[in-house]
Design a protein around this motif. Structure first.
Motif, PDB file in Angstrom:
ATOM      1  N   TYR A  24       0.598  -1.124   0.203  1.00  9.07           N
ATOM      2  CA  TYR A  24       0.052  -0.019   0.209  1.00  9.07           C
ATOM      3  C   TYR A  24       0.714   1.411   0.110  1.00  9.07           C
ATOM      4  CZ  TYR A  24      -3.314  -3.738   1.618  1.00  9.07           C
ATOM      5  OH  TYR A  24      -4.143  -4.881   1.961  1.00  9.07           O
ATOM      6  N   GLY A  25       2.454   1.227   0.168  1.00  8.68           N
ATOM      7  CA  GLY A  25       2.928   2.401   0.276  1.00  8.68           C
ATOM      8  C   GLY A  25       2.938   3.034   1.429  1.00  8.68           C
ATOM      9  N   THR A  26       2.090   2.728   2.233  1.00  9.80           N
ATOM     10  CA  THR A  26       1.728   3.635   3.599  1.00  9.80           C
ATOM     11  C   THR A  26       1.462   2.497   4.900  1.00  9.80           C
ATOM     12  OG1 THR A  26       0.213   4.932   4.736  1.00  9.80           O
ATOM     13  CG2 THR A  26      -0.509   3.910   2.870  1.00  9.80           C
ATOM     14  N   ASP A  27       1.620   3.014   6.079  1.00 13.12           N
ATOM     15  CA  ASP A  27       1.466   2.266   7.087  1.00 13.12           C
ATOM     16  C   ASP A  27       0.134   2.646   7.799  1.00 13.12           C
ATOM     17  OD1 ASP A  27       1.828   4.629   8.202  1.00 13.12           O
ATOM     18  OD2 ASP A  27       3.268   3.657   9.958  1.00 13.12           O
ATOM     19  N   LYS A  28      -0.923   3.362   6.982  1.00 14.28           N
ATOM     20  CA  LYS A  28      -2.121   3.666   7.282  1.00 14.28           C
ATOM     21  C   LYS A  28      -3.088   3.302   6.054  1.00 14.28           C
ATOM     22  CE  LYS A  28      -1.307   8.609   7.406  1.00 14.28           C
ATOM     23  NZ  LYS A  28      -1.828   9.814   7.957  1.00 14.28           N
ATOM     24  N   PRO A  29      -3.124   1.811   5.495  1.00 15.94           N
ATOM     25  CA  PRO A  29      -3.762   1.534   4.088  1.00 15.94           C
ATOM     26  C   PRO A  29      -5.454   1.668   4.528  1.00 15.94           C
ATOM     27  CG  PRO A  29      -2.994  -0.234   5.185  1.00 15.94           C
ATOM     28  CD  PRO A  29      -2.303   0.760   5.981  1.00 15.94           C
ATOM     29  N   ASP A  30      -6.068   2.281   3.591  1.00 13.76           N
ATOM     30  CA  ASP A  30      -7.377   2.154   3.665  1.00 13.76           C
ATOM     31  C   ASP A  30      -7.816   0.895   2.677  1.00 13.76           C
ATOM     32  OD1 ASP A  30     -10.241   2.422   2.975  1.00 13.76           O
ATOM     33  OD2 ASP A  30     -10.258   4.453   2.452  1.00 13.76           O
ATOM     34  N   LEU A  31      -8.214  -0.264   3.578  1.00  9.90           N
ATOM     35  CA  LEU A  31      -8.399  -1.613   3.042  1.00  9.90           C
ATOM     36  C   LEU A  31      -9.868  -1.433   2.263  1.00  9.90           C
ATOM     37  CD1 LEU A  31      -7.367  -3.920   5.864  1.00  9.90           C
ATOM     38  CD2 LEU A  31      -6.016  -2.890   3.873  1.00  9.90           C
ATOM     39  N   ARG A  32     -10.528  -0.481   2.179  1.00  8.39           N
ATOM     40  CA  ARG A  32     -11.781  -0.502   1.529  1.00  8.39           C
ATOM     41  C   ARG A  32     -11.159  -0.379   0.133  1.00  8.39           C
ATOM     42  NH1 ARG A  32     -15.060   4.588   3.448  1.00  8.39           N
ATOM     43  NH2 ARG A  32     -12.780   5.381   3.007  1.00  8.39           N
ATOM     44  N   ASN A  33     -10.150   0.174  -0.347  1.00 12.94           N
ATOM     45  CA  ASN A  33      -9.519   0.127  -1.431  1.00 12.94           C
ATOM     46  C   ASN A  33      -8.823  -0.850  -2.199  1.00 12.94           C
ATOM     47  OD1 ASN A  33      -8.012   1.000  -3.723  1.00 12.94           O
ATOM     48  ND2 ASN A  33      -7.360   2.920  -2.800  1.00 12.94           N
ATOM     49  N   PRO A  34      -9.441  -1.373  -3.267  1.00 11.78           N
ATOM     50  CA  PRO A  34      -8.992  -2.922  -3.657  1.00 11.78           C
ATOM     51  C   PRO A  34      -7.343  -2.756  -4.383  1.00 11.78           C
ATOM     52  CG  PRO A  34     -10.718  -2.159  -5.158  1.00 11.78           C
ATOM     53  CD  PRO A  34     -10.737  -1.155  -4.041  1.00 11.78           C
ATOM     54  N   CYS A  50      -8.422   2.468  10.550  1.00  6.74           N
ATOM     55  CA  CYS A  50      -9.634   2.345  10.143  1.00  6.74           C
ATOM     56  C   CYS A  50      -9.817   3.278   8.764  1.00  6.74           C
ATOM     57  CB  CYS A  50     -10.763   2.500  11.015  1.00  6.74           C
ATOM     58  SG  CYS A  50     -12.222   2.438  10.664  1.00  6.74           S
ATOM     59  N   ASN A  51     -10.178   2.611   7.548  1.00 10.21           N
ATOM     60  CA  ASN A  51     -10.634   3.594   6.438  1.00 10.21           C
ATOM     61  C   ASN A  51      -9.454   4.340   6.085  1.00 10.21           C
ATOM     62  OD1 ASN A  51     -12.744   2.028   6.571  1.00 10.21           O
ATOM     63  ND2 ASN A  51     -14.188   3.830   6.596  1.00 10.21           N
ATOM     64  N   GLY A  52      -8.042   4.121   6.341  1.00  8.72           N
ATOM     65  CA  GLY A  52      -6.866   4.851   5.901  1.00  8.72           C
ATOM     66  C   GLY A  52      -6.763   5.921   7.014  1.00  8.72           C
ATOM     67  N   VAL A  53      -7.467   5.802   8.218  1.00 14.98           N
ATOM     68  CA  VAL A  53      -6.846   6.813   9.207  1.00 14.98           C
ATOM     69  C   VAL A  53      -6.302   6.264  10.413  1.00 14.98           C
ATOM     70  CG1 VAL A  53      -8.315   8.204  11.109  1.00 14.98           C
ATOM     71  CG2 VAL A  53      -9.165   8.374   8.964  1.00 14.98           C
ATOM     72  N   GLU A  54      -5.299   6.825  10.577  1.00 21.30           N
ATOM     73  CA  GLU A  54      -4.544   5.897  11.846  1.00 21.30           C
ATOM     74  C   GLU A  54      -5.241   6.378  13.246  1.00 21.30           C
ATOM     75  OE1 GLU A  54      -0.362   7.182  12.103  1.00 21.30           O
ATOM     76  OE2 GLU A  54      -0.556   6.780  14.313  1.00 21.30           O
ATOM     77  N   LEU A  55      -5.772   5.517  14.047  1.00 26.37           N
ATOM     78  CA  LEU A  55      -6.591   5.726  15.206  1.00 26.37           C
ATOM     79  C   LEU A  55      -5.589   5.682  16.208  1.00 26.37           C
ATOM     80  CD1 LEU A  55      -9.976   3.720  14.606  1.00 26.37           C
ATOM     81  CD2 LEU A  55      -9.585   6.255  14.684  1.00 26.37           C
ATOM     82  N   SER A  56      -4.559   4.843  16.316  1.00 28.06           N
ATOM     83  CA  SER A  56      -3.631   5.039  17.484  1.00 28.06           C
ATOM     84  C   SER A  56      -2.588   4.192  17.270  1.00 28.06           C
ATOM     85  CB  SER A  56      -4.383   4.647  18.628  1.00 28.06           C
ATOM     86  OG  SER A  56      -4.623   3.057  18.590  1.00 28.06           O
ATOM     87  N   SER A  57      -1.593   4.288  18.297  1.00 27.77           N
ATOM     88  CA  SER A  57      -0.390   3.538  18.224  1.00 27.77           C
ATOM     89  C   SER A  57      -0.337   2.840  19.574  1.00 27.77           C
ATOM     90  CB  SER A  57       0.901   4.456  18.173  1.00 27.77           C
ATOM     91  OG  SER A  57       1.077   4.903  16.883  1.00 27.77           O
TER      92      SER A  57
END
Length: 595
Positions: free
Chosen positions: A286-296, A485-492
């Motif tokens: 995904y190129g990121t550590d906060k992927p939006d998994l709704r995106n195929p 969640c949905n590409g939003v980083e909620l927490s570490s």
RNA sequence: GGGGGUGUAGCUCAGUUUGGUUAGAGCGCCUGCCUGUCACGCAGGAGGUCGCCGGUUCGAGCCCGGUCACUCCCGCCA
């Protein structure tokens, strides 16, 4: 009896017909027929239509009263005649026939109307936040926030956690974000810092033997704002547990998040057991550590293709020879998309500072070929190889980026979002959670050319302590995880390092001497030296959770009194000048560079 | 610190492409009419340093330079 109201503005129904009632609220809307005047009276609970005729002495008064004035109305509840009910209004079957009224507070002409759903400039909304918050949508967002916080508290208690409060005035910590500082009057020249998070305190609570901690904790970081990041302050559901492993934390959070999201939205939670994705895998796919998994869309590594003789794409080949890599995004069945679709994406990529995105579409007549600006550079065999490698079919299109790993990850992660948005393939009725796990303990900082902690310096490294290879610190992984969640980083969160010797060792790799560690983290190190339980935790961002639940893209939509992007509170006029006396008391002098 | 977008009436916006008479619309406001509206209706009216400064030009809302504000993004956010 209360002098202002017998009922609120959403309570009255046919049951109260013929009763004399008092209602108080804001004059939401007037409909003046000259000899007959309707008003909508609004309070926190709802709206009630009231009506007055010109034979009433108060008629002229009400005609002159401006919207958003606060009034008290006394009158009889009457049934609305057939055909005049309002089915959209909870109180729409009745109305109040005004007998008398009292102006409790007059409103001036409004800088922004409360009525209606129009958008207003943010600076006006922030300056007149009390008006903005009267508007239906904002009002509901804030109510949602309140309910979410209550729900979280009660769920946490059910799960056996207890809420503890931690100091707001604490000490500055060298790692992490910029601190907000507070000068100490009694200790001239010294400063408190507002906590960036109650990180050390919650660990100390574990060392103190309390086992399960949580707090709806204010956190302060002096960093620049984003749409999903308030300047200055935000709230975390901060939690910490003793005698736990990573999976124990995951279980608690998965349970909490699923309950919470099911309680407050009807959208589908894609996986109730959240997928675990390693940091490395996330960056690759995904190129990121906060992927939006709704995106195929998935990123594919195809550097090798450019070493083939039958690929003539010389710009890329040359770059690959000097160490660049090539990765690709495949879009399914896009052969009939207009040229402008592809060119827009290429143009967009250039605007993002990339050198653009090369693209072609896979087509077949007698043989397979690439159609598009760079399609001709690929032989049929090489295209077959790409198709096999990227799981692509005839009719699909391929977007290519070439450069160093970091650049490619960045642009393709953005392109993944952009292309999916253009193709409208993201399902907005879903929440797709995942865990990003196995973060590296350290990373190489390009600026300082040093090894630095990649996340939290208090995290526990993975593997047996005696087997850790400190000669290759970049290979050490940590029990460090993010929830997305949905590409939003909620927490570490992390399992913490509770072993002082190991902590000295880990800090020394990042360039801290034992002496420095003792000085800067004295509280922690000291505490860990007198019997500390293995422990770990996490801290989901409350504001971002509410933002997701409310379906908003901006954190200020779910915050009562936010600051603007320059960290100013336009309503309260903060920050503000202070007088010389205050400065003197604190032993401070201003030394502001002139512009 | 850097890049993009926006800035015209109290509010939302059109007008800027191609410089040209007195800068428009909707909402709001004011006045008048109107007894069943719920985005009430109808008629009339007021309201503008076109963000600000400077330049080009016979002439600038429009072109150029600068600047400010808001916003989005990059940096930053262990």
């Amino acid at each position: 009896m209360n002098k202002y109201r017998t009922h609120n503005c959403s309570e009255l129904s046919e049951k109260e017909i013929n009763k004399i009632v008092h209602l108080s609220g804001w004059l939401h809307r007037k409909r003046d027929h000259g000899n007959l005047l309707f008003i909508d009276l609004r309070d926190h609970y709802g709206m009630t239509q009231c009506v007055i005729e010109n034979n009433n002495n108060f008629f002229k008064v009400l005609e002159k009263t401006k919207p958003e004035s606060v009034i008290k109305v006394t009158g009889k509840v009457i049934k609305r005649s057939d055909g005049t009910e309002n089915v959209d209004l909870k109180t729409g079957k009745i109305e109040v026939s005004i007998e008398s009224l009292e102006i409790l507070s007059n409103a001036k002409e409004l800088p922004m109307p409360v009525f209606g759903e129009q958008d207003y400039p943010e600076d006006i909304r922030l300056k007149y936040r009390f008006l903005d918050l009267r508007r239906e949508e904002m009002h509901q967002n804030i109510i949602l926030r309140s309910k979410v916080i209550s729900f979280i508290r009660s769920e946490m208690l059910k799960l056996g956690f207890l809420e503890y409060q931690t100091p707001i005035l604490t000490s500055s910590s060298p790692e992490g974000a910029r601190d907000f500082l507070v000068p100490s009057r009694l200790n001239p020249g010294k400063f408190y810092a507002l906590p960036q998070a109650p990180q050390q305190f919650k660990q100390l609570i574990m060392v103190s033997g309390f086992d399960k901690y949580f707090q709806i904790a204010p956190c302060f970081r002096d960093e620049d704002a984003r749409a999903d990041r308030s300047p200055g302050e935000f709230y975390q559901l901060d939690l910490e547990m003793s005698f736990v492993e990573q999976e124990d934390i995951f279980n608690v959070i998965e349970k909490l998040m699923v309950n919470l999201f099911e309680q407050f939205t009807s959208k589908k939670i894609l996986n109730k057991k959240f997928p675990r994705i390693s940091y490395q895998e996330a960056m690759k796919n995904y190129g990121t550590d906060k992927p939006d998994l709704r995106n195929p869309l998935i990123i594919h590594e195809i550097t090798e293709i450019f070493n083939r003789e039958d690929v003539k794409f010389h710009i890329f080949k040359k770059m690959v020879k000097t160490g660049s890599i090539v990765r690709a995004l495949i879009t399914k069945n896009t052969k009939d998309r207009p040229r402008s679709f592809f060119d827009n994406i290429d143009k967009w990529a250039k605007e993002q500072g990339a050198s653009g995105l090369a693209y072609f579409t896979l087509e077949q007549d007698t043989k397979i070929k690439g159609k598009g600006p760079v399609g001709k550079f690929f032989s049929e065999e090489s295209l077959k190889e790409i198709m096999k490698h990227c799981d692509a079919e005839i009719g699909d299109s391929i977007f290519l980026a070439c450069g160093n790993k970091k650049e490619i990850e960045k642009i393709l992660s953005l392109a993944r979002d952009k292309i999916a948005e253009d193709l409208d393939i993201i399902n907005n009725d879903q929440f797709a959670f995942c865990w990003i796990v196995d973060y590296p303990m350290y990373e190489f900082d390009e600026n300082s050319k040093n090894i630095v902690f990649s996340h939290n310096p208090f995290s526990m490294p993975q593997g047996k302590i005696e087997n850790l290879n400190f000669d290759k610190p970049l290979d050490i992984k940590a029990y460090q995880y993010d929830i997305v969640c949905n590409g939003v980083e909620l927490s570490s969160g992390a399992i913490r390092n509770h072993i002082p010797e190991l902590m000295y060792k880990l800090f020394s790799v990042a360039g801290y001497s034992n002496k420095e560690v003792n000085k800067k983290f004295s509280g922690m190190i000291n505490a860990l030296s007198y019997g500390a339980p293995p422990h770990g935790g996490i801290a989901p961002g409350i504001d971002r959770i509410v933002m997701l639940l409310a379906g908003k893209e901006n954190i200020r939509e779910v915050t009562l009194f936010p600051m603007n992007q320059n960290a100013q509170d336009l309503m309260m006029d903060a920050p503000s000048e202070i007088d010389e006396k205050q400065l003197k008391e604190l032993g401070l002098k201003k030394d502001i560079k002139k512009n």
